[in-house]
Design a protein around this motif. Structure first.
Motif, PDB file in Angstrom:
ATOM      1  N   LEU A   1     -18.853  29.528 -16.296  1.00  0.00           N
ATOM      2  CA  LEU A   1     -19.115  28.524 -17.112  1.00  0.00           C
ATOM      3  C   LEU A   1     -19.036  27.158 -16.625  1.00  0.00           C
ATOM      4  CD1 LEU A   1     -19.099  28.451 -20.570  1.00  0.00           C
ATOM      5  CD2 LEU A   1     -16.686  27.585 -20.235  1.00  0.00           C
TER       6      LEU A   1
ATOM      7  N   MET B   1     -21.687  24.039 -16.158  1.00  0.00           N
ATOM      8  CA  MET B   1     -21.600  22.796 -16.636  1.00  0.00           C
ATOM      9  C   MET B   1     -21.759  21.736 -15.692  1.00  0.00           C
ATOM     10  SD  MET B   1     -19.139  23.853 -20.076  1.00  0.00           S
ATOM     11  CE  MET B   1     -19.594  22.251 -20.862  1.00  0.00           C
TER      12      MET B   1
ATOM     13  N   VAL C   1     -28.321  25.021 -18.442  1.00  0.00           N
ATOM     14  CA  VAL C   1     -26.997  25.157 -18.567  1.00  0.00           C
ATOM     15  C   VAL C   1     -26.846  26.203 -19.785  1.00  0.00           C
ATOM     16  CG1 VAL C   1     -26.476  23.451 -20.170  1.00  0.00           C
ATOM     17  CG2 VAL C   1     -24.674  24.242 -18.812  1.00  0.00           C
ATOM     18  N   PHE C   2     -27.856  25.875 -20.639  1.00  0.00           N
ATOM     19  CA  PHE C   2     -27.843  26.937 -21.990  1.00  0.00           C
ATOM     20  C   PHE C   2     -28.146  28.329 -21.418  1.00  0.00           C
ATOM     21  CE2 PHE C   2     -28.763  28.756 -25.952  1.00  0.00           C
ATOM     22  CZ  PHE C   2     -28.107  27.893 -26.829  1.00  0.00           C
TER      23      PHE C   2
ATOM     24  N   ILE D   1     -24.927  29.834 -19.439  1.00  0.00           N
ATOM     25  CA  ILE D   1     -23.989  30.143 -20.222  1.00  0.00           C
ATOM     26  C   ILE D   1     -24.119  31.302 -20.865  1.00  0.00           C
ATOM     27  CG2 ILE D   1     -22.017  29.136 -22.001  1.00  0.00           C
ATOM     28  CD1 ILE D   1     -22.532  26.552 -21.159  1.00  0.00           C
ATOM     29  N   MET D   2     -25.372  31.310 -21.509  1.00  0.00           N
ATOM     30  CA  MET D   2     -25.864  32.523 -22.382  1.00  0.00           C
ATOM     31  C   MET D   2     -25.546  33.796 -21.575  1.00  0.00           C
ATOM     32  SD  MET D   2     -29.582  33.522 -24.025  1.00  0.00           S
ATOM     33  CE  MET D   2     -29.523  32.109 -25.140  1.00  0.00           C
TER      34      MET D   2
ATOM     35  N   LEU E   1     -13.643  27.633 -24.940  1.00  0.00           N
ATOM     36  CA  LEU E   1     -15.067  28.215 -24.304  1.00  0.00           C
ATOM     37  C   LEU E   1     -14.669  29.131 -23.062  1.00  0.00           C
ATOM     38  CD1 LEU E   1     -17.666  25.320 -24.445  1.00  0.00           C
ATOM     39  CD2 LEU E   1     -17.412  27.134 -26.161  1.00  0.00           C
TER      40      LEU E   1
ATOM     41  N   VAL F   1     -21.381  30.151 -27.651  1.00  0.00           N
ATOM     42  CA  VAL F   1     -20.789  29.696 -26.599  1.00  0.00           C
ATOM     43  C   VAL F   1     -21.768  28.743 -25.807  1.00  0.00           C
ATOM     44  CG1 VAL F   1     -19.750  29.982 -24.186  1.00  0.00           C
ATOM     45  CG2 VAL F   1     -19.351  31.850 -26.229  1.00  0.00           C
ATOM     46  N   PRO F   2     -23.064  29.031 -25.621  1.00  0.00           N
ATOM     47  CA  PRO F   2     -23.972  28.014 -25.059  1.00  0.00           C
ATOM     48  C   PRO F   2     -24.288  26.861 -25.874  1.00  0.00           C
ATOM     49  CG  PRO F   2     -25.130  30.092 -25.229  1.00  0.00           C
ATOM     50  CD  PRO F   2     -23.579  30.378 -25.643  1.00  0.00           C
ATOM     51  N   THR F   3     -24.336  27.203 -27.244  1.00  0.00           N
ATOM     52  CA  THR F   3     -24.711  26.092 -28.198  1.00  0.00           C
ATOM     53  C   THR F   3     -23.504  25.211 -28.366  1.00  0.00           C
ATOM     54  OG1 THR F   3     -25.842  27.726 -29.551  1.00  0.00           O
ATOM     55  CG2 THR F   3     -25.209  25.690 -30.491  1.00  0.00           C
TER      56      THR F   3
ATOM     57  N   GLY G   1     -21.201  24.678 -25.711  1.00  0.00           N
ATOM     58  CA  GLY G   1     -21.078  24.068 -24.790  1.00  0.00           C
ATOM     59  C   GLY G   1     -22.194  22.941 -24.425  1.00  0.00           C
ATOM     60  N   PHE G   2     -23.414  23.132 -24.771  1.00  0.00           N
ATOM     61  CA  PHE G   2     -24.233  22.297 -24.840  1.00  0.00           C
ATOM     62  C   PHE G   2     -24.238  21.148 -25.474  1.00  0.00           C
ATOM     63  CE2 PHE G   2     -28.255  20.505 -26.584  1.00  0.00           C
ATOM     64  CZ  PHE G   2     -28.844  19.988 -25.576  1.00  0.00           C
ATOM     65  N   MET G   3     -23.564  21.436 -26.826  1.00  0.00           N
ATOM     66  CA  MET G   3     -23.104  20.244 -27.514  1.00  0.00           C
ATOM     67  C   MET G   3     -22.190  19.362 -27.165  1.00  0.00           C
ATOM     68  SD  MET G   3     -23.704  21.917 -31.402  1.00  0.00           S
ATOM     69  CE  MET G   3     -22.176  21.349 -31.970  1.00  0.00           C
ATOM     70  N   THR G   4     -21.396  19.928 -26.454  1.00  0.00           N
ATOM     71  CA  THR G   4     -20.058  19.149 -25.914  1.00  0.00           C
ATOM     72  C   THR G   4     -20.819  18.111 -24.720  1.00  0.00           C
ATOM     73  OG1 THR G   4     -19.569  20.833 -24.074  1.00  0.00           O
ATOM     74  CG2 THR G   4     -18.207  20.899 -26.060  1.00  0.00           C
ATOM     75  N   MET G   5     -21.664  18.746 -24.035  1.00  0.00           N
ATOM     76  CA  MET G   5     -22.296  17.610 -23.119  1.00  0.00           C
ATOM     77  C   MET G   5     -23.151  16.596 -23.571  1.00  0.00           C
ATOM     78  SD  MET G   5     -23.350  20.616 -20.344  1.00  0.00           S
ATOM     79  CE  MET G   5     -24.339  19.386 -19.233  1.00  0.00           C
TER      80      MET G   5
END
Lengths: 161, 315, 503
Positions: A87, A91, A110-111, A114-115, C215, C391-393, C395-399
């Motif tokens: 993860l 990132m 990255v999406f 992580i998925m 996360l 989690v990816p959503t 994570g992406f939003m934090t970025m």
């Protein structure tokens, strides 16, 4: 975890002490950096804090040696470390690539990564098709909101500009 | 919106460089302010915004890249695309003093200024009920009580701070400068009686009319909004200074575009309505175009370099 | 009621629509970590030029109010304060959500926010000019002591190991020094790195320290993010009203604290929330439950941070000195429109000011239905979305959120790095909250200290400067009280020796 826990298991909080040593090093580096500052206004405060940090850290180590206390950190047992590392790595790599490939591509990458790391259910045909599509929708949708509506100059990358 | 942009990019790549100036600007210009929103750099840019649209038919889109007292933005200026569609606000004395202190990722000469369009002159400010009625009162007090006169100001190594250093030197006095984060907090300290006076700007007098008095302004001639306030020059001190603001472009921007942009900013500056709005906010207009930029900077580098060394903000 | 004749002006269809739209947009913006009220308001500035000043103010005020409340969602459901104001909301909000009471927490936060917002607006309406003097009475030394008061919360947040809390706070205070010093113009702790030149931005640090560890742990196990023990129970509105009524004193006190802190330029919602939390914890009968999912904690911070909206407008409108960062943007927009702030504004431009204040009341009241509905939706989404999407959503939003704060890739790198550091430290018993406290309070403490020292040294009265001013003494008394109150009380109650530590 509680102070009123009267039957602490024997053993020392080694991890906490190791971190205290790390904090002493951080404070020492900070103290050294304050010598490059020109203005007394700049170094008085950080110096005082760094010295306090060293004092507290030493106190913690001594306290632990005198009165052993259990490790009060959060346990990591029974969990997947590779997924955790994956993860964070995903990132960081995506962020590093952002100036070159642009925000949309690094965001999609990255999406997807992580998925993969967060997936514990079996990849049924439905999920294989729907999850990536929804994910792409989220990435592109947020990109559109930020770039067009909120006027955030997101990196477009070298390829498209 | 998206497709329109793509079409424009496609178009832009098809048109040869030579004709780039003729139809410049043919799309919105991105105007980056290296500070946060709400500050004076932002407000002056907001003043320019409608006039740019009105005169040149394209939007001026303001965005912010705050951090490091402007250094984060300026250090990234030259890596932006030099097509005239990315421009950035620049501030003096920041771009002179910051690189003298440490490596902040850019040097003063890395910055390609095309126009310095205004400055907010330094001013000596006191509360309306203050015992100080003239600059001479301040000097007398400081001579009788060396070091005890406290003056608030915005930050160190800033226009306010360097004005204090230079004025103390000229008047032969010693005062104590108390740095605050931003002009707003320096004014609050003055109004709240935490300090005796303030090294502020003419805009402070405009914003806080009735609660503060300006004793003198650091301008060549009196400010139109404050006809009764003398200049330091009239009083015998050669102090003309303030926070200067201008516009810069990435180094790779072609010369024709630089000249064209310089002309455009000059045109906005010449607009009577724009002048009136700026002066009402207490600012003073300035017309240093692309041709005059280097000479202007050389002069200021000499003055601010010395003051910064005297102030001890540069080792 | 002053200016009641303008009430109808605030209720024109266009203004009601602006207030409603503003609250909805603000709530959504605030709930996304990284999107702050300041940014939302700044984006709107060019649009407001086409509006009459009062309508423009209503729109910006509504967005601001909504954003401060929206920050609670992410705080409760993701352990990530959506805005800095919601830091203290995470302390009890996330534990409540984890045990399955996320819906209750969101509704409680909504009620508290509305009450806080109304109290703040009422002070703005009734007492703005005299209260503006409070902002001026607060000198550097008072800010210093206020920051120290905020730091006393460490003792509450590091239950079990005070030394680790203190070390963490020192670490946070040092982090606050990184970059170009805000007042002394030196460049500190960057070690030549361009990434660190801009310093550590508070919101990105919050996202890193609070959200990334969540996360990291979410991907490590197949467990659900939040426990769901029950059938959907609606809004749990009546239950929340009952809890709010029971703790009405806490709500009222926190709202007043929030208003007063909001008046202080530069203090803002995060400090208001922390101070109110600290006071609520001290005076509560259930203080030992704070930090473990105590509704009173959420009520305190959420009412206080929304009260700062009205409070912050007091110095902005009366003195022309912005109370909070969004106020600075709003003030700039007013200046460009040619509206001059000042004590006369309330008399000469009463139509603008009073229309706006009533508009703010309207927006705050509209926040109740809007907040409940959006909150319900947010909660449902978070508990039903499968982990592989959640989690990816997030994570992406934090970025994207971190990037957008200052349009900076460096901030994203710092955010992720701090997240890893926070996770490792937590693993060894150093919790992130003291670090965050140090980071937030560091620059206020440092500036206050340096300024007070400079003035005190110039006037040759350092002792009088630090210990001789009435407001300072009052704050020092509060500091001592919050440090020793648990000790005093346990002695008083007959001395069970629990909670008394040797250090």
């Amino acid at each position: 975890m509680q102070t009123d826990n009267h039957s602490p298991p024997a053993g020392r909080d080694v991890g906490g002490m190791v971190m205290a040593v790390v904090f002493i090093l951080v404070a020492a580096v900070s103290l050294w950096d304050t010598t490059t500052m020109a203005d007394a206004d700049s170094y008085v405060f950080p110096r005082a804090i760094a010295i306090a940090m060293i004092a507290f850290s030493i106190a913690l180590i001594v306290w632990n040696l005198v009165r052993p206390s259990p490790d009060d950190g959060s346990p990591v047992e029974g969990a997947s470390t590779p997924r955790r590392v994956g993860l964070v790595a995903a990132m960081l790599i995506a962020t590093a690539l952002m100036p070159y490939v642009g925000f949309v591509i690094s965001g999609l990458a990255v999406f997807a990564a992580i998925m993969g790391f967060a997936m514990y259910d079996p990849w049924t045909r439905f999920r294989v098709i729907v999850y990536p599509l929804v994910g792409a929708g989220i990435v592109v949708g947020f990109y559109a909101i930020f770039a067009e509506l909120l006027l955030v100059p997101l990196p477009t990358g070298l390829l498209f500009d | 919106m998206k497709t329109k942009q793509l079409a424009m990019i496609a178009l832009a790549t098809l048109i040869p460089i030579g004709s780039a100036v003729a139809d410049y600007p043919s799309k919105p210009i991105n105007y980056i302010i290296p500070f946060g929103p709400g500050g004076e750099s932002d407000i002056t840019a907001r003043h320019q915004q409608p006039f740019f649209k009105e005169k040149f038919g394209q939007d001026m889109v303001i965005s912010y890249k705050p951090g490091g007292g402007g250094a984060v933005g300026w250090s990234q200026l030259n890596s932006a695309k030099g097509d005239g569609y990315t421009i950035m606000g620049i501030n003096l004395p920041h771009i002179i003093v910051k690189p003298m202190q440490k490596d902040v990722g850019f040097k003063t000469e890395d910055i390609t200024g095309v126009y310095m369009f205004h400055y907010t002159p330094d001013a000596l400010v006191v509360r309306d009920d203050s015992e100080f009625k003239t600059v001479q009162d301040v000097i007398d007090y400081a001579k009788a009580n060396p070091g005890k006169l406290t003056l608030s100001g915005s930050g160190k190594g800033t226009a306010n701070h360097l004005a204090q250093i230079r004025f103390d030197d000229m008047a032969g006095i010693k005062t104590t400068y108390v740095a605050f984060k931003g002009t707003g907090k320096a004014v609050a300290a003055l109004l709240g009686n935490q300090v005796k006076a303030q090294w502020g700007y003419t805009s402070v007098g405009a914003k806080h009319e009735g609660k503060v008095r300006l004793l003198a302004v650091a301008m060549e001639e009196r400010h139109r909004k404050f006809p009764d306030v003398p200049t330091f020059k009239e009083l015998g001190f050669d102090l003309v200074s303030g926070a200067y603001r201008g516009i810069a472009v990435p180094k790779s921007t072609p010369k024709e575009v630089r000249v064209q942009l310089s002309k455009m900013i000059g045109e906005i500056n010449a607009d009577p309505e724009f002048r009136k709005r700026m002066e009402n906010d207490g600012m003073a207009l300035l017309d240093v175009d692309y041709a005059g930029y280097q000479a202007f900077m050389d002069d200021k580098i000499g003055i601010y370099g010395k003051a910064a060394r005297d102030a001890g903000v540069v080792k | 009621m002053p200016g009641i004749e303008y009430l109808l002006d605030a209720l024109t269809p266009i203004n009601v629509l602006l207030a409603l739209g503003g609250v909805i947009a603000g709530t959504i913006i605030g709930s996304l970590p990284g999107l702050t009220a300041t940014m939302a308001v700044a984006v709107l500035v060019p649009i407001t030029f086409t509006m009459p000043p009062a309508s423009a103010l209503i729109l910006m005020g509504a967005i601001y109010t909504g954003a401060i409340y929206g920050g609670a969602y992410a705080a409760i459901l993701l352990n990530t304060p959506g805005t800095p104001s919601a830091i203290a909301t995470t302390f009890d909000g996330f534990p409540m959500a984890k045990r399955g009471d996320g819906d209750l927490a969101v509704t409680l936060a909504c009620l508290a926010s509305v009450i806080g917002g109304l109290v703040g607006a009422a002070f703005l309406l009734m007492l703005a000019p005299p209260l503006a003097d409070v902002a001026l009475a607060f000198g550097p030394v008072e800010y210093f002591w206020l920051a120290v008061f905020g730091l006393t919360l460490i003792s509450a947040l590091s239950e079990g190991n005070l030394l680790k809390g203190l070390i963490g706070a020192c670490f946070g205070l040092l982090l606050a020094c990184v970059g170009v010093a805000e007042i002394s113009a030196d460049i500190r702790f960057t070690f030549g790195s361009q990434t660190l030149l801009g310093g550590i931005e508070t919101v990105s640090a919050l996202i890193g320290l609070y959200c990334i560890p969540v996360l990291i742990d979410l991907v490590a196990t197949p467990d659900k993010h939040l426990k769901v023990t029950h059938q959907p129970r609606g809004f749990r509105f009546l239950e929340s009203v009952a809890i709010s009524w029971k703790h009405k004193l806490n709500l009222l006190r926190s709202s007043v604290v929030g208003t007063l802190v909001g008046i202080l330029p530069g203090a803002g919602g995060s400090i208001a929330g922390l101070v109110a939390y600290s006071e609520a914890r001290r005076s509560s009968k259930r203080s030992e439950h704070f930090g473990k999912g105590e509704p009173e904690g959420i009520q305190a911070t959420e009412s206080a941070n929304n009260a700062t909206v009205g409070g912050g407008f007091i110095p902005t409108l009366v003195l022309g000195i912005p109370g909070t960062p969004p106020d600075a943007v709003i003030l700039g927009a007013l200046l460009i429109q040619g509206v001059r702030t000042g004590p006369n504004l309330f008399t000469s431009e009463g139509s603008i000011v009073f229309t706006f204040i009533y508009g703010l009341f309207l927006a705050t009241i509209l926040m109740l239905p809007v907040g409940l509905i959006i909150g319900r939706y947010a909660y449902k989404t978070i508990i039903t979305v499968p982990k592989a999407m959640l989690v990816p959503t997030v994570g992406f939003m934090t970025m994207i959120g971190t990037y957008a704060i200052r349009n900076s890739i460096s901030d994203v790198v710092i955010m992720i790095t701090l997240g890893v550091v926070g996770w490792v430290l937590n693993r060894f018993g150093y919790s992130p909250s003291p670090i965050v406290l140090g980071l937030i309070l560091g620059s206020i403490a440092e500036q206050g200290f340096v300024q007070a020292w400079t003035i005190g040294a110039a006037t040759e009265d350092l002792v009088g400067m630090f210990f001789g001013r009435p407001i300072s003494l009052a704050i020092i008394a509060l500091i001592l009280l919050s440090l020793f109150y648990p000790l005093i009380r346990s002695r008083w109650l007959g001395g069970t020796r629990r909670k008394v530590r040797a250090d």
